[in-house]
Design a protein around this motif. Structure first.
Motif, PDB file in Angstrom:
ATOM      1  N   VAL A   1       0.836  -1.203   0.000  1.00 40.89           N
ATOM      2  CA  VAL A   1       0.000   0.000   0.000  1.00 40.89           C
ATOM      3  C   VAL A   1       0.869   1.250   0.000  1.00 40.89           C
ATOM      4  CG1 VAL A   1      -1.701   1.346   1.282  1.00 40.89           C
ATOM      5  CG2 VAL A   1      -1.949  -1.140   1.128  1.00 40.89           C
ATOM      6  N   LEU A   2       1.941   1.249   0.800  1.00 40.25           N
ATOM      7  CA  LEU A   2       2.839   2.411   0.835  1.00 40.25           C
ATOM      8  C   LEU A   2       3.472   2.633  -0.539  1.00 40.25           C
ATOM      9  CD1 LEU A   2       4.684   1.933   4.264  1.00 40.25           C
ATOM     10  CD2 LEU A   2       2.550   3.146   3.773  1.00 40.25           C
ATOM     11  N   VAL A   3       3.865   1.555  -1.192  1.00 42.38           N
ATOM     12  CA  VAL A   3       4.453   1.662  -2.530  1.00 42.38           C
ATOM     13  C   VAL A   3       3.421   2.183  -3.530  1.00 42.38           C
ATOM     14  CG1 VAL A   3       5.430   0.319  -4.443  1.00 42.38           C
ATOM     15  CG2 VAL A   3       6.207  -0.095  -2.095  1.00 42.38           C
ATOM     16  N   ASP A   4       2.194   1.682  -3.428  1.00 45.63           N
ATOM     17  CA  ASP A   4       1.123   2.174  -4.309  1.00 45.63           C
ATOM     18  C   ASP A   4       0.922   3.679  -4.127  1.00 45.63           C
ATOM     19  OD1 ASP A   4       0.603  -0.356  -5.339  1.00 45.63           O
ATOM     20  OD2 ASP A   4      -1.037  -0.761  -3.948  1.00 45.63           O
ATOM     21  N   GLN A   5       0.958   4.145  -2.870  1.00 46.87           N
ATOM     22  CA  GLN A   5       0.777   5.563  -2.599  1.00 46.87           C
ATOM     23  C   GLN A   5       1.883   6.396  -3.236  1.00 46.87           C
ATOM     24  OE1 GLN A   5      -1.268   8.192  -0.170  1.00 46.87           O
ATOM     25  NE2 GLN A   5      -0.411   8.668  -2.174  1.00 46.87           N
ATOM     26  N   ILE A   6       3.138   6.004  -3.039  1.00 44.96           N
ATOM     27  CA  ILE A   6       4.247   6.770  -3.597  1.00 44.96           C
ATOM     28  C   ILE A   6       4.186   6.767  -5.122  1.00 44.96           C
ATOM     29  CG2 ILE A   6       6.758   6.932  -3.789  1.00 44.96           C
ATOM     30  CD1 ILE A   6       6.903   5.677  -0.976  1.00 44.96           C
ATOM     31  N   ALA A   7       3.876   5.609  -5.702  1.00 42.80           N
ATOM     32  CA  ALA A   7       3.832   5.507  -7.165  1.00 42.80           C
ATOM     33  C   ALA A   7       2.765   6.409  -7.760  1.00 42.80           C
ATOM     34  CB  ALA A   7       3.580   4.059  -7.577  1.00 42.80           C
ATOM     35  N   ALA A   8       1.710   6.690  -7.004  1.00 42.47           N
ATOM     36  CA  ALA A   8       0.624   7.513  -7.520  1.00 42.47           C
ATOM     37  C   ALA A   8       0.965   8.994  -7.542  1.00 42.47           C
ATOM     38  CB  ALA A   8      -0.644   7.299  -6.684  1.00 42.47           C
ATOM     39  N   LEU A   9       2.005   9.412  -6.828  1.00 41.59           N
ATOM     40  CA  LEU A   9       2.313  10.834  -6.701  1.00 41.59           C
ATOM     41  C   LEU A   9       2.930  11.400  -7.977  1.00 41.59           C
ATOM     42  CD1 LEU A   9       3.940  10.777  -3.135  1.00 41.59           C
ATOM     43  CD2 LEU A   9       1.604  11.491  -3.711  1.00 41.59           C
ATOM     44  N   THR A  10       2.635  12.658  -8.267  1.00 44.12           N
ATOM     45  CA  THR A  10       3.367  13.377  -9.308  1.00 44.12           C
ATOM     46  C   THR A  10       4.730  13.786  -8.757  1.00 44.12           C
ATOM     47  OG1 THR A  10       2.509  15.517  -8.609  1.00 44.12           O
ATOM     48  CG2 THR A  10       1.203  14.287 -10.228  1.00 44.12           C
ATOM     49  N   ASP A  11       5.583  14.313  -9.611  1.00 48.98           N
ATOM     50  CA  ASP A  11       6.891  14.783  -9.154  1.00 48.98           C
ATOM     51  C   ASP A  11       6.729  15.840  -8.063  1.00 48.98           C
ATOM     52  OD1 ASP A  11       7.581  13.208 -11.308  1.00 48.98           O
ATOM     53  OD2 ASP A  11       8.709  14.762 -12.363  1.00 48.98           O
ATOM     54  N   ALA A  12       5.858  16.831  -8.311  1.00 47.21           N
ATOM     55  CA  ALA A  12       5.667  17.911  -7.348  1.00 47.21           C
ATOM     56  C   ALA A  12       5.035  17.403  -6.062  1.00 47.21           C
ATOM     57  CB  ALA A  12       4.805  19.016  -7.962  1.00 47.21           C
ATOM     58  N   ALA A  13       4.091  16.474  -6.174  1.00 47.21           N
ATOM     59  CA  ALA A  13       3.439  15.931  -4.984  1.00 47.21           C
ATOM     60  C   ALA A  13       4.418  15.135  -4.139  1.00 47.21           C
ATOM     61  CB  ALA A  13       2.253  15.064  -5.383  1.00 47.21           C
ATOM     62  N   ALA A  14       5.346  14.436  -4.787  1.00 44.19           N
ATOM     63  CA  ALA A  14       6.354  13.690  -4.021  1.00 44.19           C
ATOM     64  C   ALA A  14       7.228  14.646  -3.220  1.00 44.19           C
ATOM     65  CB  ALA A  14       7.211  12.845  -4.963  1.00 44.19           C
ATOM     66  N   ARG A  15       7.597  15.766  -3.835  1.00 42.58           N
ATOM     67  CA  ARG A  15       8.418  16.753  -3.111  1.00 42.58           C
ATOM     68  C   ARG A  15       7.613  17.356  -1.954  1.00 42.58           C
ATOM     69  NH1 ARG A  15       9.820  18.218  -8.591  1.00 42.58           N
ATOM     70  NH2 ARG A  15      11.959  17.546  -9.062  1.00 42.58           N
ATOM     71  N   ALA A  16       6.349  17.681  -2.198  1.00 40.99           N
ATOM     72  CA  ALA A  16       5.518  18.279  -1.150  1.00 40.99           C
ATOM     73  C   ALA A  16       5.285  17.297  -0.007  1.00 40.99           C
ATOM     74  CB  ALA A  16       4.184  18.735  -1.740  1.00 40.99           C
ATOM     75  N   ARG A  17       5.025  16.025  -0.322  1.00 41.95           N
ATOM     76  CA  ARG A  17       4.807  15.030   0.722  1.00 41.95           C
ATOM     77  C   ARG A  17       6.091  14.803   1.524  1.00 41.95           C
ATOM     78  NH1 ARG A  17       0.306  11.558   0.508  1.00 41.95           N
ATOM     79  NH2 ARG A  17      -0.305  13.140  -0.993  1.00 41.95           N
ATOM     80  N   HIS A  18       7.222  14.857   0.855  1.00 43.46           N
ATOM     81  CA  HIS A  18       8.506  14.721   1.537  1.00 43.46           C
ATOM     82  C   HIS A  18       8.715  15.863   2.520  1.00 43.46           C
ATOM     83  CE1 HIS A  18      12.918  15.488   1.779  1.00 43.46           C
ATOM     84  NE2 HIS A  18      12.963  14.169   1.924  1.00 43.46           N
ATOM     85  N   ARG A  19       8.426  17.099   2.082  1.00 42.31           N
ATOM     86  CA  ARG A  19       8.580  18.254   2.989  1.00 42.31           C
ATOM     87  C   ARG A  19       7.645  18.125   4.191  1.00 42.31           C
ATOM     88  NH1 ARG A  19       8.726  21.087  -1.965  1.00 42.31           N
ATOM     89  NH2 ARG A  19       6.511  21.641  -1.719  1.00 42.31           N
ATOM     90  N   LEU A  20       6.424  17.674   3.947  1.00 40.85           N
ATOM     91  CA  LEU A  20       5.439  17.558   5.007  1.00 40.85           C
ATOM     92  C   LEU A  20       5.862  16.543   6.067  1.00 40.85           C
ATOM     93  CD1 LEU A  20       2.553  18.222   6.058  1.00 40.85           C
ATOM     94  CD2 LEU A  20       1.742  16.296   4.656  1.00 40.85           C
ATOM     95  N   LEU A  21       6.413  15.418   5.626  1.00 39.37           N
ATOM     96  CA  LEU A  21       6.697  14.325   6.548  1.00 39.37           C
ATOM     97  C   LEU A  21       8.089  14.386   7.157  1.00 39.37           C
ATOM     98  CD1 LEU A  21       5.037  11.323   4.659  1.00 39.37           C
ATOM     99  CD2 LEU A  21       4.125  12.636   6.583  1.00 39.37           C
ATOM    100  N   THR A  22       9.015  15.084   6.490  1.00 43.76           N
ATOM    101  CA  THR A  22      10.394  15.120   7.000  1.00 43.76           C
ATOM    102  C   THR A  22      10.813  16.513   7.450  1.00 43.76           C
ATOM    103  OG1 THR A  22      11.426  15.608   4.858  1.00 43.76           O
ATOM    104  CG2 THR A  22      10.993  13.276   5.366  1.00 43.76           C
TER     105      THR A  22
END
Length: 428
Positions: free
Chosen positions: A405-426
């Motif tokens: 499920v975690l892999v499915d979530q990351i794979a669904a992200l756009t490039d910008a969304a991956a950066r935003a989610r990274h900033r939010l969580l780290t």
């Protein structure tokens, strides 16, 4: 197995049978519409093809927007629909397959794919084509059916027909079961998704792609080999004259032989393929970015696409004759010389765009970001997951399923969304 549509009800079946809300459409027109309207397709607008969106935004002198995974998929679909129609394929099946072929690509393209394959090592690995099938048959919210025991509704994804799913399956085998190369990293289905895979492949020859999937695959090769070079020229990364110089030619030919040509292809044969292209009167020599040069470049891309598609059409017809070619009635024939020309174009983009030092640095940063994001999600889940994936994670029966499920979530992200989610969580 040779017919399709009205003369082959088997091909038009859906994994979960359902009525048509708009009578008058074919089953395959419904399939194409479902892919076109999917969120997964829209997300491809935010996923890099070759020239990154960030890079394009900083170029004040470049008016042409770079291709994304979405525009590539649209161009692939146009090529595939025309080529499929020439063979008598159902055009909606081929177009839907072309639109769907890249849905499973994660943020940052193949770079992200390699990271997620490591992250998913203990739950079956990650492969973009297998992820595409998972999206089409499970993850994309379209057809959900209530469970009788009070469990969460069962999702059938877009619930496409057997023919369209088969056409979208570039590698019709599970991991490690490539019919000719057991060590190949390419496969089209995870073990978790074998039930629907076995259903869609019912009656198909083991390991053999249907004709429509072969048309989709060649359309993909044609689209990205031609358009990646076009984007490289627009972005200023490639000077066509460089391909006449010995050092640049040597680098391109070496990469073509190692990565894109059939095994054992001699560089001399690839050099002949490159020279055939450079010798065409429409080749964009002297490209300077002006209006005339842009028009000549656009003509060159059109000439290349026509050259590659017509060669395949004529060679296939020479072997299999007239009449509709569908499902398992034929195999696409692409002349060797044309395949090598395509391989050389891929190598040109590889050397002059993907191997640039700044591109290599960016890839390293992308890998680090996705690795940190996956670690943060593993620590904090279900915090940080979208509602759809939060529910799936909570219902996961074990750690392996939760990791998927975690892999499915990351794979669904756009490039910008991956950066935003990274900033939010780290906080980084």
């Amino acid at each position: 197995m040779n017919g399709i549509g009205g003369d082959d009800p088997h091909a038009a079946e859906r994994f979960d049978e359902e009525p048509d809300k708009r009578p008058g459409r074919t089953a395959f027109q419904r399939d194409r519409a479902r892919v076109q309207h999917s969120a997964a397709l829209r997300r491809l607008a935010g996923k890099t093809q070759v020239v990154t969106l960030d890079e394009a935004a900083t170029r004040q002198d470049w008016d042409a927007a770079p291709r994304t995974r979405l525009t590539h998929s649209l161009e692939c679909a146009q090529i595939g629909r025309d080529l499929g129609t020439a063979f008598g394929c159902d055009p909606d099946v081929v177009e839907a397959a072309c639109l769907a072929h890249d849905l499973g690509h994660p943020p940052f393209g193949h770079n992200g794919e390699r990271v997620l394959n490591r992250v998913a090592a203990d739950c079956g690995g990650f492969e973009g084509n297998a992820q595409s099938l998972r999206l089409l048959t499970r993850l994309e919210p379209k057809r959900l059916v209530a469970a009788e025991d009070g469990a969460p509704p069962r999702s059938f994804g877009l619930n496409l027909t057997r023919a369209t799913l088969d056409a979208a399956t570039k590698y019709p085998w599970p991991r490690g079961l490539h019919p000719a190369e057991p060590d190949s990293p390419k496969y089209g289905v995870y073990d978790d998704d074998l039930p629907v895979f076995d259903w869609l492949r019912e009656g198909a020859p083991a390991g053999r792609r249907c004709f429509e999937a072969q048309v989709m695959d060649w359309s993909d090769d044609v689209a990205y080999s031609v358009h990646d070079v076009e984007d490289g020229l627009h972005a200023g990364h490639l000077d066509p004259a460089a391909l006449l110089a010995a050092p640049e030619r040597s680098a391109v030919l070496a990469v073509a032989a190692r990565r894109y040509a059939p095994p054992g292809t001699a560089e001399a044969e690839l050099a002949e393929a490159l020279d055939r292209l450079l010798g065409q009167e429409w080749w964009p020599h002297g490209y300077d970015g002006g209006a005339l040069a842009q028009a000549r470049l656009k003509d060159a891309t059109s000439q290349l696409i026509g050259r590659f598609c017509l060669a395949a059409e004529h060679a296939t017809r020479d072997r299999f004759g007239p009449g509709p070619l569908r499902r398992y009635a034929a195999d696409l024939v692409v002349p060797r010389g044309v395949r090598l020309e395509c391989a050389v174009l891929k190598a040109v983009a590889d050397v002059h765009v993907m191997q640039r030092p700044e591109h290599s640095r960016a890839r390293g940063e992308q890998r680090a970001l996705l690795e940190e994001l996956s670690e943060a999600l593993a620590r904090r889940a279900p915090v940080g997951l979208d509602p759809q994936y939060r529910a799936l994670f909570t219902a996961a029966p074990d750690d392996r399923a939760g990791r998927r499920v975690l892999v499915d979530q990351i794979a669904a992200l756009t490039d910008a969304a991956a950066r935003a989610r990274h900033r939010l969580l780290t906080g980084g």
